[in-house]
Design a protein around this motif. Structure first.
Motif, mmCIF file in Angstrom:
data_model
loop_
_atom_site.group_PDB
_atom_site.id
_atom_site.type_symbol
_atom_site.label_atom_id
_atom_site.label_comp_id
_atom_site.label_asym_id
_atom_site.label_seq_id
_atom_site.Cartn_x
_atom_site.Cartn_y
_atom_site.Cartn_z
ATOM 1 N N LEU A 283 -1.674 6.679 -3.879
ATOM 2 C CA LEU A 283 -1.010 5.543 -4.843
ATOM 3 C C LEU A 283 -0.271 5.994 -5.664
ATOM 4 C CD1 LEU A 283 -0.791 2.536 -4.528
ATOM 5 C CD2 LEU A 283 -2.722 2.282 -5.861
ATOM 6 N N GLU A 284 -0.993 7.260 -6.654
ATOM 7 C CA GLU A 284 -0.150 7.938 -7.677
ATOM 8 C C GLU A 284 1.214 8.554 -7.036
ATOM 9 O OE1 GLU A 284 -3.867 8.760 -10.568
ATOM 10 O OE2 GLU A 284 -3.084 10.154 -9.173
ATOM 11 N N ALA A 285 0.888 9.107 -5.895
ATOM 12 C CA ALA A 285 1.918 10.038 -5.512
ATOM 13 C C ALA A 285 3.119 9.326 -5.068
ATOM 14 C CB ALA A 285 1.352 10.902 -4.298
ATOM 15 N N MET A 286 2.769 8.228 -4.246
ATOM 16 C CA MET A 286 3.942 7.077 -3.976
ATOM 17 C C MET A 286 4.696 6.458 -5.153
ATOM 18 S SD MET A 286 2.322 5.025 -0.381
ATOM 19 C CE MET A 286 0.947 4.490 -1.527
ATOM 20 N N ALA A 287 3.879 6.291 -6.149
ATOM 21 C CA ALA A 287 4.493 5.500 -7.478
ATOM 22 C C ALA A 287 5.381 6.687 -8.175
ATOM 23 C CB ALA A 287 3.491 5.239 -8.295
ATOM 24 N N CYS A 288 5.127 8.180 -7.988
ATOM 25 C CA CYS A 288 5.732 9.352 -8.516
ATOM 26 C C CYS A 288 6.918 9.673 -7.706
ATOM 27 C CB CYS A 288 4.923 10.210 -9.026
ATOM 28 S SG CYS A 288 3.850 9.806 -10.093
ATOM 29 N N GLY A 289 6.951 9.153 -6.507
ATOM 30 C CA GLY A 289 8.324 9.594 -5.879
ATOM 31 C C GLY A 289 8.256 10.747 -4.935
ATOM 32 N N THR A 290 6.963 11.011 -4.260
ATOM 33 C CA THR A 290 7.001 11.998 -3.348
ATOM 34 C C THR A 290 6.181 11.397 -1.946
ATOM 35 O OG1 THR A 290 6.214 14.346 -2.979
ATOM 36 C CG2 THR A 290 4.683 12.800 -3.875
ATOM 37 N N VAL A 291 6.506 12.200 -0.833
ATOM 38 C CA VAL A 291 5.715 11.626 0.376
ATOM 39 C C VAL A 291 4.414 11.893 0.359
ATOM 40 C CG1 VAL A 291 5.899 12.254 2.960
ATOM 41 C CG2 VAL A 291 7.826 12.455 1.523
ATOM 42 N N VAL A 292 3.688 11.178 1.164
ATOM 43 C CA VAL A 292 2.089 11.248 1.202
ATOM 44 C C VAL A 292 1.851 11.610 2.656
ATOM 45 C CG1 VAL A 292 0.303 9.778 1.024
ATOM 46 C CG2 VAL A 292 1.806 9.634 -0.582
ATOM 47 N N ASN A 296 -6.382 9.881 8.417
ATOM 48 C CA ASN A 296 -6.200 8.368 8.921
ATOM 49 C C ASN A 296 -7.647 7.804 8.903
ATOM 50 O OD1 ASN A 296 -7.357 9.670 10.968
ATOM 51 N ND2 ASN A 296 -6.035 9.439 12.407
ATOM 52 N N SER A 297 -8.341 8.287 7.921
ATOM 53 C CA SER A 297 -9.810 7.813 8.000
ATOM 54 C C SER A 297 -10.278 6.809 6.701
ATOM 55 C CB SER A 297 -10.600 8.996 8.002
ATOM 56 O OG SER A 297 -10.521 9.905 6.777
ATOM 57 N N SER A 298 -11.201 6.049 7.047
ATOM 58 C CA SER A 298 -12.030 5.443 5.927
ATOM 59 C C SER A 298 -11.008 4.440 5.264
ATOM 60 C CB SER A 298 -12.684 6.084 4.924
ATOM 61 O OG SER A 298 -11.884 6.886 4.222
ATOM 62 N N SER A 299 -10.898 4.145 4.246
ATOM 63 C CA SER A 299 -9.976 3.272 3.761
ATOM 64 C C SER A 299 -8.592 3.731 3.197
ATOM 65 C CB SER A 299 -10.551 3.270 2.135
ATOM 66 O OG SER A 299 -10.394 4.131 1.236
ATOM 67 N N ILE A 300 -8.334 4.881 3.479
ATOM 68 C CA ILE A 300 -7.035 5.495 3.088
ATOM 69 C C ILE A 300 -5.642 4.911 3.945
ATOM 70 C CG2 ILE A 300 -5.726 7.885 3.096
ATOM 71 C CD1 ILE A 300 -8.348 9.032 3.063
ATOM 72 N N PRO A 301 -5.794 4.495 5.337
ATOM 73 C CA PRO A 301 -4.653 3.770 5.854
ATOM 74 C C PRO A 301 -4.529 2.321 4.998
ATOM 75 C CG PRO A 301 -6.109 4.873 7.495
ATOM 76 C CD PRO A 301 -6.748 4.874 6.214
ATOM 77 N N GLU A 302 -5.473 1.914 4.455
ATOM 78 C CA GLU A 302 -5.383 0.720 3.637
ATOM 79 C C GLU A 302 -4.390 0.658 2.403
ATOM 80 O OE1 GLU A 302 -8.908 -2.219 2.731
ATOM 81 O OE2 GLU A 302 -9.841 -0.452 3.873
ATOM 82 N N VAL A 303 -4.586 2.241 1.989
ATOM 83 C CA VAL A 303 -3.615 2.282 0.602
ATOM 84 C C VAL A 303 -2.358 2.738 1.070
ATOM 85 C CG1 VAL A 303 -3.622 3.830 -1.406
ATOM 86 C CG2 VAL A 303 -5.755 2.834 -0.656
ATOM 87 N N VAL A 304 -2.076 3.455 1.991
ATOM 88 C CA VAL A 304 -0.997 4.148 2.541
ATOM 89 C C VAL A 304 -0.259 3.201 3.285
ATOM 90 C CG1 VAL A 304 0.103 6.170 3.484
ATOM 91 C CG2 VAL A 304 -1.853 6.623 2.106
ATOM 92 N N GLY A 305 -0.723 2.536 4.276
ATOM 93 C CA GLY A 305 -0.014 1.783 5.135
ATOM 94 C C GLY A 305 0.933 2.594 5.956
ATOM 95 N N ASP A 306 2.141 2.236 6.255
ATOM 96 C CA ASP A 306 3.260 2.732 7.125
ATOM 97 C C ASP A 306 3.964 3.712 6.301
ATOM 98 O OD1 ASP A 306 4.662 0.866 5.872
ATOM 99 O OD2 ASP A 306 5.481 0.095 7.862
ATOM 100 N N ALA A 307 3.726 3.808 4.941
ATOM 101 C CA ALA A 307 4.729 4.361 3.787
ATOM 102 C C ALA A 307 4.186 5.890 3.731
ATOM 103 C CB ALA A 307 4.688 3.942 2.431
ATOM 104 N N GLY A 308 3.629 6.587 4.499
ATOM 105 C CA GLY A 308 3.184 7.975 4.364
ATOM 106 C C GLY A 308 3.141 8.425 5.800
ATOM 107 N N ILE A 337 9.926 8.318 0.920
ATOM 108 C CA ILE A 337 9.699 8.368 -0.476
ATOM 109 C C ILE A 337 10.134 6.831 -1.002
ATOM 110 C CG2 ILE A 337 10.790 8.760 -2.891
ATOM 111 C CD1 ILE A 337 10.894 11.614 -1.798
ATOM 112 N N ALA A 338 10.977 6.095 -0.275
ATOM 113 C CA ALA A 338 11.639 4.943 -0.678
ATOM 114 C C ALA A 338 10.608 3.887 -0.258
ATOM 115 C CB ALA A 338 13.193 4.672 0.187
ATOM 116 N N LYS A 339 9.938 4.161 0.862
ATOM 117 C CA LYS A 339 8.900 3.071 1.664
ATOM 118 C C LYS A 339 7.588 3.315 0.555
ATOM 119 C CE LYS A 339 8.308 2.016 5.513
ATOM 120 N NZ LYS A 339 8.063 1.701 6.970
ATOM 121 N N GLY A 340 7.470 4.415 -0.009
ATOM 122 C CA GLY A 340 6.037 4.634 -0.942
ATOM 123 C C GLY A 340 6.536 4.036 -2.058
#
Length: 364
Positions: A283-292, A296-308, A337-340
């Motif tokens: 979440l920090e990485a997306m808010a700072c403007g980099t690719v994530v 694809n495990s546990s809760s991580i897809p809930e955070v990243v969605g299709d933005a990484g 980055i825009a999606k993030g």
């Protein structure tokens, strides 16, 4: 509303996700609320919350330790007993009073961050003390907050009887691109970034090193920047065996502004973890403007969605291919980055606090 926060977490960590969670919750409470925080006095600077009505009571430990420990529990029991509270929201599963959570006279809200102590018991804590304290807290609480749907799912597999008590409230990031334009140094060559703990095998840092060594064998110009504690002997040995010594740049403690700049200037942030209760760094990485790039495990897809870009964490060859394809593909990076940026806006501490207040009101 009067709320008691037992600050056990401040005795267990000087920084970290739980620490930040409660700092934000308490700091953003309405001014009509009266929070009380108990804590162990620490020599190092802690991320204590700030609130106009906050009362903080700290106990300073002394020698002999046995005497200090005896006095300590009675000190916190006295503080907890002299006032009446509408809600108790302990910061962890055990209390500074050394009493059980069921002993509170007011309704109790417990936050469950993950199920690491249960799922990785053999590595994390074979004795099971934390898991047992958590079990008692979960069964005693009038309300349970889970920080992701995946944590809720894992919790219910062990304790299906508490489903009606559970609410899900996501976390948020305090770090964004506005902090990232300082004078701090970043690598001059194209680099990928890793931020966070590496101490447990589920963090999968060794898997990242294996994938990165494959990528470096094809493109020796790239580097891996690592923010966190110094490398241990096993990590240094693996780095040497993989011939990555010249391709890794290590940063120890880094301020929020430095981390924000490292995020923004990187080719991408890599999050190879096998398990997370939520996962704030993507979440920090997306808010700072980099690719994530995240597993694809546990809760991580809930955070990243299709933005990484999500990958199978054990498939080191697949991750190596992603690293190589991304480094020269500025168009794809710009798209992600825009999606993030848009994805990161979906998470805010104001929303977290609003949902937490709903939980408080439901049991007060």
């Amino acid at each position: 509303m009067r709320i008691i926060y037992d600050g056990q977490i401040y005795a267990l960590q000087t920084a970290g996700g739980i620490n930040r969670y409660f700092a934000n919750i308490i700091s953003k409470l309405p001014e009509s609320y009266n929070p009380t925080l108990t804590a162990i006095h620490q020599a190092s600077k802690l991320n204590y919350p700030v609130h106009p009505m906050l009362e903080v009571y700290k106990y300073k430990r002394f020698r002999p330790i046995k005497l200090s420990s005896k006095i300590e529990k009675f000190y916190f029991r006295y503080l907890t007993g002299i006032k009446k509270f509408d809600i108790a929201h302990p910061t962890y599963y055990s209390l500074l009073t050394q009493k059980g959570i069921k002993e509170y006279s007011s309704p109790v809200v417990i936050t469950v961050y993950d199920m690491i102590h249960e799922l990785f018991a053999a590595e994390i804590e074979p004795e099971g003390y934390t898991a047992e304290a958590k079990r008692k807290a979960i069964l005693a609480a009038q309300a349970i907050i889970c920080i992701s749907e995946n944590t809720k799912k894992d919790l219910l597999e062990l304790y299906p009887m508490v489903e009606d008590k559970i609410s899900v409230t996501y976390l948020a990031s305090e770090i964004d691109a506005s902090l990232s334009h300082g004078a701090e140094s970043v690598p001059s060559r194209p680099y990928y970034l890793y931020v966070g703990s590496r101490t447990s095998s589920y963090k999968n840092f060794d898997g990242l090193l294996l994938a990165f060594s494959k990528a470096v064998s094809v493109n020796p110009e790239i580097a891996l920047s690592v923010v966190g504690y110094p490398f241990n002997d096993a990590e240094l040995k693996l780095i040497d065996e993989l011939k990555l010594t010249k391709h890794i740049e290590h940063y120890g403690y880094a301020s929020d502004s430095h981390i924000a700049k490292l995020y923004r200037c990187s080719v991408a942030f890599i999050y190879p973890s096998l398990y997370e209760g939520f996962g704030i760094p993507p979440l920090e990485a997306m808010a700072c403007g980099t690719v994530v790039l995240a597993s694809n495990s546990s809760s991580i897809p809930e955070v990243v969605g299709d933005a990484g870009i999500l990958f199978e964490p054990k498939a080191t060859g697949d991750l190596a291919d992603i690293l190589l394809s991304l480094v020269d593909n500025s168009q794809e990076r710009d798209r992600l980055i825009a999606k993030g940026y848009q994805r990161a806006k979906m998470f805010s501490w104001d929303k977290t606090v609003s949902q937490t207040l709903d939980v408080y009101r439901s049991v007060a």
